[in-house]
Design an enzyme around this catalytic site. Structure first.
Site, short mmCIF file in Angstrom:
data_model
loop_
_atom_site.label_atom_id
_atom_site.label_comp_id
_atom_site.label_asym_id
_atom_site.label_seq_id
_atom_site.Cartn_x
_atom_site.Cartn_y
_atom_site.Cartn_z
N GLU A 269 0.61 -1.50 -0.01
CA GLU A 269 -0.21 0.17 -0.14
C GLU A 269 0.83 1.04 -0.12
O GLU A 269 0.28 2.67 -0.42
CB GLU A 269 -0.32 -0.07 1.43
N ARG A 273 1.16 3.76 -3.40
CA ARG A 273 0.09 5.20 -2.73
C ARG A 273 0.89 6.33 -2.68
O ARG A 273 1.00 7.35 -3.71
CB ARG A 273 -0.37 4.84 -1.81
N ASP A 402 -5.35 -9.22 -8.31
CA ASP A 402 -5.54 -8.91 -9.44
C ASP A 402 -4.41 -8.38 -9.93
O ASP A 402 -4.27 -8.27 -11.04
CB ASP A 402 -6.81 -8.04 -8.21
N GLU A 537 -12.32 0.75 -10.06
CA GLU A 537 -11.76 -0.25 -11.23
C GLU A 537 -12.23 0.31 -12.61
O GLU A 537 -11.86 0.24 -13.75
CB GLU A 537 -11.69 -1.94 -10.35
N THR A 626 -0.89 0.50 -10.41
CA THR A 626 -2.30 0.25 -9.74
C THR A 626 -2.65 0.81 -9.39
O THR A 626 -3.62 0.79 -8.54
CB THR A 626 -2.40 -1.33 -9.53
C1 DMJ Z 1 -6.06 0.36 -4.50
O1 DMJ Z 1 -5.45 0.79 -3.64
C2 DMJ Z 1 -5.51 -0.04 -6.23
O2 DMJ Z 1 -5.88 0.33 -7.26
C3 DMJ Z 1 -5.61 -1.21 -5.63
O3 DMJ Z 1 -4.81 -1.96 -6.77
C4 DMJ Z 1 -6.14 -2.40 -5.46
N1 DMJ Z 1 -7.42 -1.55 -4.55
C5 DMJ Z 1 -7.07 -0.81 -4.26
C6 DMJ Z 1 -8.94 -0.32 -5.30
O4 DMJ Z 1 -9.80 0.08 -5.42
#
Ligand code: DMJ
Length: 639
Positions: A269, A273, A402, A537, A626
């Site tokens: 995370e 981020r 994912d 998403e 992501t």
């Molecule tokens: C985000 O932190 C990122 O997109 C991660 O890959 C999946 N979860 C959240 C958003 O849903």
């Protein structure tokens, strides 16, 4: 569900008349109970008898009544939606009784939205004009005109009106249609920018410098204590051209942000981020401050890789330089250890220090060689001691797996399409998805990606899986097979229906699809899965699909989603809240949290979806991590 022409907005307004929403409910409950106790036994028996009688009559006439109501609604609905109406009560189960409402408010408006929280609707229906905004004035969302990133002055009050045209554009003449689309683009960009400002204002007022806004209680929550929302939102502000807001945030990064803290952070995370957010902001702005901060956090995360297997631990103490797995296991999540590569590779390229790239490359090499995959699909857990997959036999494109698939493709793209191992693993995995996980619903044949557990297929799909259409489309754009794009388009429709078929127009966290012939509806949602966390998403995939097809319907879908976020999750005192129940438009039940990815991802992807300037984050020059932070595709000499 509601007719496509609906223009109304309901902002959640709490604590305006003394007391929160929950307190109000409690008060009503106590007052009713007191009145009930004051009645004589005869009076109570009579009331109970009448209620039972009414209930029996109601049950007897229920199908006829709902059929009648549906017939009326169906006239204005998409035929697919009309066939998938809210669940009637199951046999032996009482239909849900309508919640008591304030009659005067109900008469004023038959719009959907939490009735107890409903504001009088402004006639123009502007998304950002909540009652408080109007009364109090002075908020940025209230401005009469805003400057779009193109420099055009846009009347925000016209924004939503303009959008009406789009709903009715089908029969418009060609040039009229083009004009409408162009007007809509400007209006929609202004609207999403207004939403960002509203979210940011809440964060500024009640959570400044903290991780997440709690908009209902007008407070904040800490996860890592590192200003997560602020960092996640930096590049969104830059992309939207919100210079003032950006400068304020930058000043905080320069003067307040310190990673020298005795705090445990999650490696994945904080990489996607914080490290991702700082790196992309550095690239967009060229400001060395962000690179310095990126180096600082990057080097503090490195202890995570000191494990017997070199598969990193999930948690790092960035002050002490120690790392550990979660208390209950020595496993890490596969998606987490394989979705930090874009960021660490970029950090190595920028610093010319190979240690970051080497650490994450080792993880990929190990995972590449592991047994326990099924046609390129990976299990969800990996052990940090043995380096082997654990809890084998379960395969999903949702939580815990994912972004493994996403980062296979994106590492190949980031490195200039030279590292063919990533491509091979990606192509094999997509074949594995098609062979083992893709199915169709009944009755309407929606394509979805389910899960497999020890050979048993489950028609369950997380909202998280809706990243896949976008990733597949990105692959096709880069020369991968056309059937990936076909699957992307089919899945995109499904992800959209996950919103469209809910009563609030917002997707739940998890859905179950019907596959049996004779099913009445395609999508079922379990009680525990009805929440919406403002996730990105679906709008992320809409953005990719629009960029590559230019099919305007994807923007129309995104616009509907933005409107529903405004209607059901916008808090008038500032910010947006995740909600508990997307199936209850009268009471979606705020969870009192605005996740950082709402600003980092959801609103950014919506903005880019509405922008026809494809040079704004050109997908041949940037690859999004992501968390929606764009990182440059390396020039050929660097790969
Ligand atoms: C985000 O932190 C990122 O997109 C991660 O890959 C999946 N979860 C959240 C958003 O849903």
């Amino acid at each position: 569900m509601h007719p496509p022409s609906r223009q109304d907005y309901v902002a959640i307004t709490l604590g305006q008349r003394g007391g929160t929403y929950n307190n109000g409910k409690q008060w009503r409950r106590q007052s009713c109970w007191r009145k009930w106790k004051q009645l004589s036994r005869l009076q109570r028996s009579l009331i109970l008898f009448t209620l039972v009688l009414l209930l029996i009559c109601g049950l007897a006439s229920y199908p006829t009544l709902t059929d009648h109501l549906r017939a009326g609604e169906e006239e204005t609905m998409h035929p697919l939606v009309a066939r998938v109406l809210p669940e009637p009560a199951k046999p032996g189960q009482l239909p849900l009784l309508p919640r008591p409402e304030q009659p005067s408010k109900r008469k004023l408006s038959n719009k959907r939205g939490p009735p107890l929280l409903q504001n009088l609707q402004p006639k123009n229906g502007n998304a950002s004009n909540t009652v408080e905004d109007k009364a109090g004035g002075g908020k940025e969302g209230d401005e009469k005109g805003v400057i779009s990133w193109r420099g055009a002055v846009i009347e925000t009050e016209q924004g939503t009106e303009g959008a009406k045209d789009v709903g009715a554009k089908d029969d418009a003449a060609g040039n009229q249609e083009a004009k409408t689309v162009k007007e809509s683009e400007a209006d929609w960009l202004a609207a999403v920018k207004d939403s960002f400002r509203h979210a940011w204002q809440g964060y500024k007022d009640f959570a400044w410098g903290h991780d997440e806004l709690r908009p209902i209680s007008k407070s904040y929550s800490e996860w890592f204590g590192l200003g997560l929302t602020l960092i996640d939102a930096l590049d969104t502000m830059w992309i939207m051209g919100l210079k003032t807001e950006f400068e304020e945030a930058k000043a905080w990064v320069a003067t307040e942000l310190s990673f020298n803290k005795n705090v445990d952070v999650n490696l994945f995370e904080s990489t996607i981020r914080i490290l991702g957010g700082l790196l992309s902001t550095y690239h967009l702005t060229g400001d060395a401050l962000f690179l310095e901060k990126a180096k600082d956090i990057g080097s503090r995360l490195m202890p995570a890789f000191k494990t017997p297997s070199k598969i990193p631990y999930s948690d790092v103490n960035i002050g002490k330089g120690t790392a550990h797995p979660p208390r209950w296991t020595s496993d890490s999540t596969v998606a987490e250890v394989t979705s930090i590569q874009l960021e660490f590779r970029e950090l190595s390229r920028l610093t010319q220090d190979p240690q970051y790239e080497a650490a994450v490359a080792e993880v990929m090499n190990k995972v590449h060689k592991l047994d326990g995959k099924l046609d390129g699909l990976v299990p969800m857990f990996i052990n940090t001691n043995s380096g082997q997959f654990t809890h084998q036999g379960t395969f999903t494109l949702g939580a815990r797996a994912d972004s493994y698939y996403e980062y296979l493709l994106k590492q190949w793209l980031q490195g200039g399409k030279k590292e063919t191992q990533f491509l091979e693993d990606y192509l094999q995995a997509i074949e594995g998805v098609k062979k083992n996980l893709v199915q169709r619903t009944s009755p309407n044949g929606l394509t979805f990606v389910g899960e497999l557990s020890h050979g048993q297929f489950s028609p369950k799909m997380d909202h998280l899986v809706c990243f896949l259409p976008g990733t597949l489309a990105l692959g096709t754009h880069n020369g991968l097979p056309q059937d990936h794009m076909d699957l992307a388009k089919q899945m995109m429709e499904t992800c959209y229906q996950m919103y469209k078929q809910m009563e609030t127009g917002l997707s739940p966290e998890i859905v179950h699809f019907n596959m049996h012939q004779g099913s009445v509806r395609d999508i079922e949602v379990k009680l525990a899965d009805r929440h919406n966390l403002l996730r990105p998403e679906t709008v992320e995939s809409l953005f990719y699909l629009y960029r590559f097809t230019k099919d305007h319907k994807y923007r129309q879908w995104g616009w509907e989603i933005l409107q529903n976020f405004n209607k059901y999750t916008k808090v008038s005192s500032g910010g947006y809240t995740s909600v508990n129940n997307v199936r209850d438009p009268d009471y979606p039940s705020p969870r009192d949290k605005m996740e950082s990815f709402f600003l980092g991802e959801t609103l950014k992807y919506l903005y880019l979806l509405f922008s026809d300037d494809f040079k704004l984050i050109n997908l041949d020059e940037y690859v999004f991590n992501t968390e929606a932070h764009p990182l440059p595709i390396w020039p050929s000499s660097a790969a």
